[in-house]
Design a protein around this motif. Structure first.
Motif, PDB file in Angstrom:
ATOM      1  N   PHE A 136       0.356  -1.733  -0.049  1.00  0.00           N
ATOM      2  CA  PHE A 136      -0.288  -0.143   0.115  1.00  0.00           C
ATOM      3  C   PHE A 136       1.255   1.476   0.023  1.00  0.00           C
ATOM      4  N   TYR A 137       1.773   1.253   0.978  1.00  0.00           N
ATOM      5  CA  TYR A 137       2.906   2.357   0.583  1.00  0.00           C
ATOM      6  C   TYR A 137       3.767   2.232  -0.980  1.00  0.00           C
ATOM      7  N   SER A 138       3.848   1.409  -1.185  1.00  0.00           N
ATOM      8  CA  SER A 138       4.636   2.093  -3.151  1.00  0.00           C
ATOM      9  C   SER A 138       3.123   2.483  -4.182  1.00  0.00           C
ATOM     10  N   MET A 139       1.819   1.025  -3.269  1.00  0.00           N
ATOM     11  CA  MET A 139       0.722   2.045  -4.653  1.00  0.00           C
ATOM     12  C   MET A 139       0.246   3.769  -3.875  1.00  0.00           C
ATOM     13  N   SER A 140       0.032   3.428  -3.064  1.00  0.00           N
ATOM     14  CA  SER A 140      -0.395   4.866  -2.959  1.00  0.00           C
ATOM     15  C   SER A 140       0.883   6.016  -3.562  1.00  0.00           C
ATOM     16  N   ILE A 141       1.862   5.315  -3.260  1.00  0.00           N
ATOM     17  CA  ILE A 141       3.116   6.859  -4.230  1.00  0.00           C
ATOM     18  C   ILE A 141       2.930   6.406  -5.476  1.00  0.00           C
ATOM     19  N   GLY A 142       2.521   5.693  -6.501  1.00  0.00           N
ATOM     20  CA  GLY A 142       2.228   5.705  -7.754  1.00  0.00           C
ATOM     21  C   GLY A 142       1.243   5.580  -8.068  1.00  0.00           C
ATOM     22  N   VAL A 143      -0.138   6.246  -7.601  1.00  0.00           N
ATOM     23  CA  VAL A 143      -1.205   6.878  -7.094  1.00  0.00           C
ATOM     24  C   VAL A 143      -1.569   7.566  -7.349  1.00  0.00           C
ATOM     25  N   PHE A 144      -0.880   8.493  -6.594  1.00  0.00           N
ATOM     26  CA  PHE A 144      -0.539  10.337  -6.099  1.00  0.00           C
ATOM     27  C   PHE A 144       0.144  10.403  -7.131  1.00  0.00           C
ATOM     28  N   THR A 145       1.287  10.092  -7.233  1.00  0.00           N
ATOM     29  CA  THR A 145       1.998  11.062  -8.194  1.00  0.00           C
ATOM     30  C   THR A 145       1.955  10.382  -9.715  1.00  0.00           C
ATOM     31  N   ALA A 146       1.001   9.849 -10.262  1.00  0.00           N
ATOM     32  CA  ALA A 146       0.142   9.585 -11.624  1.00  0.00           C
ATOM     33  C   ALA A 146      -1.022  10.929 -11.542  1.00  0.00           C
ATOM     34  N   CYS A 147      -1.421  10.846 -10.212  1.00  0.00           N
ATOM     35  CA  CYS A 147      -2.986  11.533 -10.551  1.00  0.00           C
ATOM     36  C   CYS A 147      -1.665  13.122 -10.955  1.00  0.00           C
ATOM     37  N   ILE A 148      -1.450  13.032  -9.885  1.00  0.00           N
ATOM     38  CA  ILE A 148      -0.199  14.608 -10.130  1.00  0.00           C
ATOM     39  C   ILE A 148       0.291  15.022 -11.741  1.00  0.00           C
ATOM     40  N   ALA A 149       0.932  13.465 -11.419  1.00  0.00           N
ATOM     41  CA  ALA A 149       1.329  13.921 -12.937  1.00  0.00           C
ATOM     42  C   ALA A 149       0.814  13.978 -14.336  1.00  0.00           C
ATOM     43  N   GLY A 150      -0.562  13.169 -14.677  1.00  0.00           N
ATOM     44  CA  GLY A 150      -1.588  13.013 -15.218  1.00  0.00           C
ATOM     45  C   GLY A 150      -2.285  14.237 -14.836  1.00  0.00           C
ATOM     46  N   ILE A 151      -3.169  15.354 -13.963  1.00  0.00           N
ATOM     47  CA  ILE A 151      -3.242  16.955 -14.535  1.00  0.00           C
ATOM     48  C   ILE A 151      -2.431  17.637 -15.275  1.00  0.00           C
ATOM     49  N   LEU A 152      -1.152  17.885 -14.488  1.00  0.00           N
ATOM     50  CA  LEU A 152       0.472  18.892 -14.989  1.00  0.00           C
ATOM     51  C   LEU A 152       0.626  18.317 -16.524  1.00  0.00           C
ATOM     52  N   GLY A 153       0.307  17.144 -16.749  1.00  0.00           N
ATOM     53  CA  GLY A 153       0.555  16.734 -18.498  1.00  0.00           C
ATOM     54  C   GLY A 153      -0.866  16.993 -19.432  1.00  0.00           C
ATOM     55  N   VAL A 154      -1.890  16.750 -18.840  1.00  0.00           N
ATOM     56  CA  VAL A 154      -2.811  17.514 -19.678  1.00  0.00           C
ATOM     57  C   VAL A 154      -3.418  18.557 -19.327  1.00  0.00           C
ATOM     58  N   PHE A 155      -2.668  19.411 -18.304  1.00  0.00           N
ATOM     59  CA  PHE A 155      -2.941  20.861 -18.341  1.00  0.00           C
ATOM     60  C   PHE A 155      -2.103  21.424 -19.736  1.00  0.00           C
ATOM     61  N   LYS A 196       0.243   4.802 -16.723  1.00  0.00           N
ATOM     62  CA  LYS A 196       1.295   4.160 -17.041  1.00  0.00           C
ATOM     63  C   LYS A 196       3.164   4.110 -15.673  1.00  0.00           C
ATOM     64  N   VAL A 197       2.645   5.932 -15.482  1.00  0.00           N
ATOM     65  CA  VAL A 197       2.776   6.357 -14.849  1.00  0.00           C
ATOM     66  C   VAL A 197       3.030   5.527 -12.950  1.00  0.00           C
ATOM     67  N   ILE A 198       2.498   5.354 -12.814  1.00  0.00           N
ATOM     68  CA  ILE A 198       1.938   4.261 -11.111  1.00  0.00           C
ATOM     69  C   ILE A 198       3.219   3.117 -11.671  1.00  0.00           C
ATOM     70  N   GLY A 199       3.370   2.512 -12.439  1.00  0.00           N
ATOM     71  CA  GLY A 199       4.349   1.134 -12.107  1.00  0.00           C
ATOM     72  C   GLY A 199       5.983   1.792 -12.189  1.00  0.00           C
ATOM     73  N   LYS A 200       5.695   3.399 -12.737  1.00  0.00           N
ATOM     74  CA  LYS A 200       6.976   3.675 -13.143  1.00  0.00           C
ATOM     75  C   LYS A 200       7.584   4.136 -11.872  1.00  0.00           C
ATOM     76  N   ALA A 201       6.452   4.867 -11.201  1.00  0.00           N
ATOM     77  CA  ALA A 201       6.746   5.612 -10.173  1.00  0.00           C
ATOM     78  C   ALA A 201       6.986   4.396  -9.044  1.00  0.00           C
ATOM     79  N   ILE A 202       6.190   3.065  -8.975  1.00  0.00           N
ATOM     80  CA  ILE A 202       7.220   2.022  -7.866  1.00  0.00           C
ATOM     81  C   ILE A 202       8.571   1.718  -8.606  1.00  0.00           C
ATOM     82  N   ILE A 203       8.606   1.432  -9.433  1.00  0.00           N
ATOM     83  CA  ILE A 203      10.043   1.092 -10.010  1.00  0.00           C
ATOM     84  C   ILE A 203      10.931   2.384  -9.347  1.00  0.00           C
ATOM     85  N   GLN A 204      10.413   3.266  -9.753  1.00  0.00           N
ATOM     86  CA  GLN A 204      11.840   4.676  -8.520  1.00  0.00           C
ATOM     87  C   GLN A 204      11.992   4.523  -7.587  1.00  0.00           C
ATOM     88  N   GLU A 205      10.787   4.545  -7.219  1.00  0.00           N
ATOM     89  CA  GLU A 205      10.826   4.383  -5.333  1.00  0.00           C
ATOM     90  C   GLU A 205      11.570   3.047  -4.685  1.00  0.00           C
TER      91      GLU A 205
END
Length: 281
Positions: A66-85, A192-201
């Motif tokens: 849950f630590y890794s998944m939470s980091i992945g999900v939060f990172t993906a949400c922020i990156a997604g909002i910034l990327g779409v904007f 796609k960012v979720i898995g990437k963030a988990i790997i980096q963390e």
């Protein structure tokens, strides 16, 4: 076969989540409490044994998931909002605005991510907030580039030109026409960012640059490998293998889900193009 490539990883992720929810809320051992039984093999009392400090391995895996998944999900949400904007702004508007957006996208995509993360982890206090923000900043650029190209293609569609002719504002067109069209693509790029963030963390934790008090899979692997003579004993079988296997299969499952959604999106785009060709003829 395409459906199996989607349902198999989804089933794996769902079952894994349920199992580790049990480990968090109902399992009798805590990932933060030492027991009097170090390096105990798996048993009824300790489902996956204990580490050198007597901490239950299954409870650590549950917390790490849950630590890794939470980091992945939060990172993906922020990156997604910034990327779409950023992608919408750069794709819809031309001239200097597009040049500025291209500059930021090119800059963040050219900077090597892992060395920067290592430097930040070494010189700043390790925290989840810092980790999420930094990974998000380095993950939004690929999303922005894809969205920008898609928006440039959509904005020249006849119905967009008609909406402009009837007095539709830029904000109205982006909100009611463009965002609806790019939503599937944005979702795929964000997942796609979720898995990437988990790997980096996990990489930072393995290198010892994460919060040492957190229970992450990377930190578990680091502590196990640091144990002297680990491969000359049987301890690695229940201490090292579980986090390595779970990390690998979780990343693989997320990649398979993303690939299946991407295939479904491309298939939908192809069908829509065929319908448009028939309508035009």
């Amino acid at each position: 076969m395409k459906k199996l490539n989607f349902y198999i990883p989804i089933t794996f992720l769902a079952l894994t989540t349920i199992i580790f929810l049990y480990g968090i809320f109902f399992y009798k051992h805590s990932p933060n409490i030492h027991t009097e039984f170090p390096l105990v093999s798996p048993s009824k009392d300790f489902l996956l044994g204990t580490d050198d400090l007597g901490i239950d391995v299954f409870s650590q895996l549950s917390s790490g998931y849950f630590y890794s998944m939470s980091i992945g999900v939060f990172t993906a949400c922020i990156a997604g909002i910034l990327g779409v904007f950023t992608g919408c702004i750069g794709g819809y508007f031309e001239g200097r605005v597009e040049d500025v957006v291209d500059f930021f996208i090119s800059t963040f995509m050219s900077i090597p991510q892992l060395p920067i993360l290592i430097l930040i982890g070494a010189f700043f206090k390790p925290s989840v907030f810092n980790l999420v923000i930094v990974i998000s900043l380095f993950s939004f650029a690929p999303i922005a580039r894809v969205i920008k190209g898609n928006v440039k293609n959509i904005k020249n569609k006849p119905y967009i030109m008609l909406s402009k002719a009837y007095g539709g504002s830029d904000l109205y067109i982006i909100k009611n026409h463009i965002l609806k069209k790019i939503y599937p693509l944005a979702s795929i790029s964000t997942i796609k960012v979720i898995g990437k963030a988990i790997i980096q963390e996990s990489s930072l934790a393995f290198l010892g640059l994460a919060d040492p008090t957190s229970k992450t899979w990377g930190l578990m692997i680091n502590r196990c490998i640091s144990f002297k003579g680990i491969y000359f004993t049987e301890f690695w079988k229940w201490w090292l293998l579980p986090p390595v296997i779970l990390l690998s299969f979780t990343i693989l499952a997320l990649a398979m889900v993303n690939k299946s959604l991407e295939w479904k999106f491309l298939k939908g785009e192809k069908n829509e193009d065929n319908r448009n060709k028939k309508f035009a003829s």
